[in-house]
Each structure stands twice: as C-alpha cells, then as structure tokens.
Enzyme design. Sequence first.
Site, mmCIF file in Angstrom:
data_model
loop_
_atom_site.group_PDB
_atom_site.id
_atom_site.type_symbol
_atom_site.label_atom_id
_atom_site.label_comp_id
_atom_site.label_asym_id
_atom_site.label_seq_id
_atom_site.Cartn_x
_atom_site.Cartn_y
_atom_site.Cartn_z
ATOM 1 N N SER A 71 0.835 -1.209 0.000
ATOM 2 C CA SER A 71 0.000 0.000 0.000
ATOM 3 C C SER A 71 0.869 1.258 0.000
ATOM 4 C CB SER A 71 -0.904 0.026 1.229
ATOM 5 O OG SER A 71 -1.760 -1.086 1.250
HETATM 6 N N1 SAH Z 1 -0.935 -4.769 4.148
HETATM 7 C C1 SAH Z 1 -0.217 -5.075 2.932
HETATM 8 C C2 SAH Z 1 -1.024 -4.699 1.690
HETATM 9 C C3 SAH Z 1 -1.093 -5.869 0.765
HETATM 10 S S1 SAH Z 1 -2.269 -5.779 -0.533
HETATM 11 C C4 SAH Z 1 1.164 -4.456 2.936
HETATM 12 O O1 SAH Z 1 1.476 -3.711 3.865
HETATM 13 O O2 SAH Z 1 1.961 -4.750 2.050
HETATM 14 C C5 SAH Z 1 -3.599 -6.750 0.120
HETATM 15 C C6 SAH Z 1 -3.310 -8.184 0.433
HETATM 16 O O3 SAH Z 1 -4.535 -8.792 0.814
HETATM 17 C C7 SAH Z 1 -2.761 -9.012 -0.723
HETATM 18 O O4 SAH Z 1 -1.539 -9.573 -0.357
HETATM 19 C C8 SAH Z 1 -3.833 -10.101 -0.938
HETATM 20 O O5 SAH Z 1 -3.296 -11.359 -1.300
HETATM 21 C C9 SAH Z 1 -4.479 -10.162 0.441
HETATM 22 N N2 SAH Z 1 -5.818 -10.729 0.474
HETATM 23 C C10 SAH Z 1 -6.839 -10.562 -0.418
HETATM 24 N N3 SAH Z 1 -7.929 -11.257 -0.020
HETATM 25 C C11 SAH Z 1 -7.604 -11.854 1.165
HETATM 26 C C12 SAH Z 1 -8.309 -12.713 2.067
HETATM 27 N N4 SAH Z 1 -9.561 -13.081 1.867
HETATM 28 N N5 SAH Z 1 -7.650 -13.137 3.172
HETATM 29 C C13 SAH Z 1 -6.371 -12.777 3.416
HETATM 30 N N6 SAH Z 1 -5.646 -11.975 2.595
HETATM 31 C C14 SAH Z 1 -6.261 -11.516 1.486
#
Ligand code: SAH
Length: 217
Positions: A67
């Site tokens: 993000s």
């Molecule tokens: N907090 C992260 C942002 C990652 S983007 C950071 O600091 O880098 C969002 C993430 O949510 C992705 O890695 C995606 O694989 C995950 N995601 C999407 N749906 C999900 C679910 N149902 N359960 C767990 N993770 C999920």
Amino acid sequence: MAQIEDTFRHQGMRRKLIAEIKQKGITDDGVLEAIGSIPRHLFMDNSFIQFAYSDKAFPIASGQTISQPYTVAFQTQSLQIKKFDKVLEVGTGSGYQSAVLCRMGAIVYTIERQKALYDFARNLLPVLGFRPQFFYGDGYLGLPTYGPFDKIIVTAGASFVPEPLKQQLKIGGIMVIPVGQSDHQIMKIITRITETEYTEDDKGGFVFVPLLTGLSD
Ligand code: SAH
C-alpha cells in the site's frame, strides 16, 4: 531473503516521506515515528528500491501491492493505536503494515491468502525485530479462536463488510475497511458501540487490490 541494509540515504528519504504524509494530514506521532523508522525498501522487489520512499503503492509478489505510505498511515491513524492493542490485519502482503503496527506496540495477528507472501513476510519481519502472529488463511473469516480484537484493519478492497469481522470486534473496538467495487473503494471506519450496534463513518476514496475468498493454492 532481502539484504538488511539501511543507509543514511534511505533514512534521509524517509524523513522526506514523513514530511510529505504530514502535509497530507497525518498527525499521529506514533504513526509518523513508525514510518520514519521502518526500512520500507526491504519489503519491496529489488527493482523498485529507488521508489521505496515515494508516496506510492508498488507491485509485490503474486500480483499484489504494497500500500501507499499515506494509505498505511491513514488506516493506522484511523485505528487510534495504543500500546498492547490486540489488532487483526487482513491482507499481510509484504508485511509492511504489520511492521508499522508492531512498532507502535500493538499485538498483531495477520492473515494472508497468498502462500508466497505469507512466507515472505514471515521470514522478513522477525529479522527486523517484529513478531506478529502470521496466518495463512481466508481473512473473510477472521480468526474466531483468537478474537475478539481491539482493532481490525483490512488492507484489500471488500465488496461488503464481512460479518465474522464485525463479530470479532470488541465493544468499543474500531475496524477500518475499504468497501466498494474493484477499481474504487470508500474507507469505512466502523466502531462497535454495543453487542448489536455499530457506527459507520465514510472517509474518502482509495484504491486497493480486491479482497478475495478462499486460498490461492
Ligand atoms: N498490508 C499489505 C497490503 C497488501 S495488498 C502491505 O502492507 O503490504 C492486500 C493483500 O490482501 C494481498 O496480499 C492479498 O493477497 C491479500 N488478500 C486478499 N484477499 C484476502 C483474504 N480473503 N484473506 C487474506 N488476505 C487476502
């Protein structure tokens, strides 16, 4: 495993980043301190290191993104994190947001559905001194056996607020979750007032990768 190198140049770039997100409205000193101290470049692919301290989201493994720093700061500030808050994060991704929460003294439980990202974050964070509990699973379900939580942060765009997450919020607890369509979401701040009542506050538009159901493999 990323090489753990944090130079004066990186630190200088972080100071500029702090000034930038302050200007955009981030006032929580704990959030600013955490972003100022955590080497974001170590959470990103090597090819993007030179961009690590611009206020932008970037691609990570498995077609996901780390993000934008402002978004991390905004979501974290919305949660009013206090030391020892028990926090559930849905969407570990690179692990950067988890690191910010740990740095602020929260007790962090984080779930990821992409195995490669779960493995990456689980290896990197302890090297940097952060020890959230990592879970490979479907965040729609939350972590019923570990809840309830003081705070819940969802870092992927949801089409609705998952009921299990509402149930796993303590009374007085706060959840921040982007809700909307795949290309645009509204940041919702949800506070649990009583056993059955919640308040909802909308806080502007953001763009996240989608919250998906089930596991990646
Ligand atoms: N907090 C992260 C942002 C990652 S983007 C950071 O600091 O880098 C969002 C993430 O949510 C992705 O890695 C995606 O694989 C995950 N995601 C999407 N749906 C999900 C679910 N149902 N359960 C767990 N993770 C999920």
